[in-house]
Design a protein around this motif. Structure first.
Motif: not given
Length: 404
Positions: A71-75
């Motif tokens: 989640x953190x990486x993609x966003x």
């Protein structure tokens, strides 16, 4: 300013090095080969499937293992951010909407991606050391302080980013050696499996179908009462099955077939029900059955099906009801025994790797060793085909780079 070492010059390593340097750190990128991005050159059949143009929210459904971790990486660095980055660096791309929204270089040449990244690395003064193989980490008081190379050189740093990839395509440099080093220092390495890999089949008759390609096939199975299925194109091979639908399917069954045989079912006409196929078989009673069906399925495939069922092609009005049902069943539900895959060296992606439980998903830093970061395929995350795995590489690389 800190001194940062990035180990591995694939897409995630290059992105990590770039973003660390843009935060005014001194960055050294260590690459064991004589060139950067050797595996990247192979992606998308050499065309480089950079990412996918779907909404970033849709990416999570395409991640096979540990989607929440991303989640953190993609966003932090979305597919739109990646495409904007390449636009800024003069890389032209195209979106193939009809081809699952995949994004490729406009020229269909993967080396253009590497040229753009290398140019930016140079502009940001990243020092690249080629033919430099890291054989150990230097750890003191649970903190990484540098690396040791194959030629007995010690390179000290404030922080180290591991971007060494998995075990697939080992001739490109990702031979899994780093897993053993990380295990030595306490990291859990989840079992490695081949993902996005052609499947082997037990039945010998499959050799007779070799080279026949099929459109929009549904391939399915049940594992512990749960149905797993994929729809797409496939190809019969001398060893079994390959093609886009099979590769995606393989990532969901790879752990099971590592130790078990698995019955899989192929529906060659998933959009047409059995009764409709029966009607088509009988549609022109004075024509042969294969002639009635050849608009739906390849003629060479139909001939092999008849051989398999020990039937001779005849006029539809001469076909018995029991033989008709055999043909329909074979078209709608061909049963095969999958007994494995062609192996990790040929897999597009590695499933397994450094446990996500031991990595801070907001920074990519190790929870066990201070100042040690991870990116890309070395982590236990993988996705379906379609540009999603490269986006994982770029996104995790970006996040590690801005977090050091």
């Amino acid at each position: 300013m800190s001194k940062i070492i990035v180990v591995g010059g694939g897409p995630s390593g290059m992105m990590a090095a770039l973003n660390a340097s843009k935060s005014n750190h001194e960055v050294i990128l260590l690459e064991r080969n004589g060139e950067l991005g050797r595996k990247l050159l192979l992606t998308g059949g050499g065309r480089c499937n950079i990412t996918n143009n779907r909404d970033i929210e849709d990416f999570f459904d395409k991640v096979v293992n540990n989607k929440k971790f991303l989640y953190s990486s993609f966003y932090s660095f979305t597919n739109k951010d990646l495409l904007s980055y390449f636009e800024e660096n003069n890389l032209e791309y195209k979106i193939e909407t009809a081809n699952d929204h995949k994004v490729y270089t406009k020229s269909d040449k993967s080396e253009e991606v590497i040229i753009a990244l290398k140019s930016d690395l140079k502009a940001n003064k990243v020092k690249i050391l080629y033919n430099t193989k890291v054989v150990d980490l230097i750890i003191e008081n649970n903190t990484v302080i540098g690396v040791k190379t194959e030629n007995n050189q010690t390179i000290l740093a404030d922080k180290v980013i591991i971007s060494t990839g998995g075990k697939s395509y080992p001739n490109t440099g990702s031979d899994g050696m780093m897993y053993e080093i990380l295990k030595k220092y306490g990291h859990t390495i989840n079992k490695i499996y081949p993902a996005l890999i052609p499947l082997t089949v037990k039945e010998s008759f499959i050799k007779n179908l070799q080279g026949i390609s099929m459109k929009n096939v549904e391939i399915s199975c049940k594992i512990k009462k749960k149905k797993i299925s994929q729809v797409g194109d496939m190809l019969f091979a001398h060893f079994g099955l390959t093609g886009p639908a099979v590769l995606k399917f393989s990532s969901y069954i790879n752990k099971y077939i590592d130790e078990n045989e698995l019955e899989i079912s192929l529906d060659f006409l998933p959009s047409i029900n059995s009764d409709e196929i029966s009607k088509l078989i009988r549609e022109n009673p004075n024509k042969n059955v294969i002639n009635n069906l050849k608009g739906l399925l390849p003629q060479n495939f139909l001939k092999e099906i008849f051989n398999l069922l020990d039937l001779t092609d005849k006029k539809a009005n001469e076909l018995s009801k029991s033989d008709e049902l055999k043909i329909v069943e074979c078209i709608k539900s061909m049963k095969l025994t999958c007994n494995g895959s062609i192996g990790i060296k040929a897999s597009q992606v590695t499933s397994g790797g450094v446990s996500v439980k031991e990595i801070n998903s907001s920074t990519m830093e190790s929870k066990l060793i201070e100042n040690l970061f991870f990116t890309g395929e070395v982590i236990d995350v993988d996705a379906e085909t379609g540009g999603y795995n490269l986006q994982i590489a770029f996104s995790t690389g970006y996040l590690a780079g801005i977090s050091v």
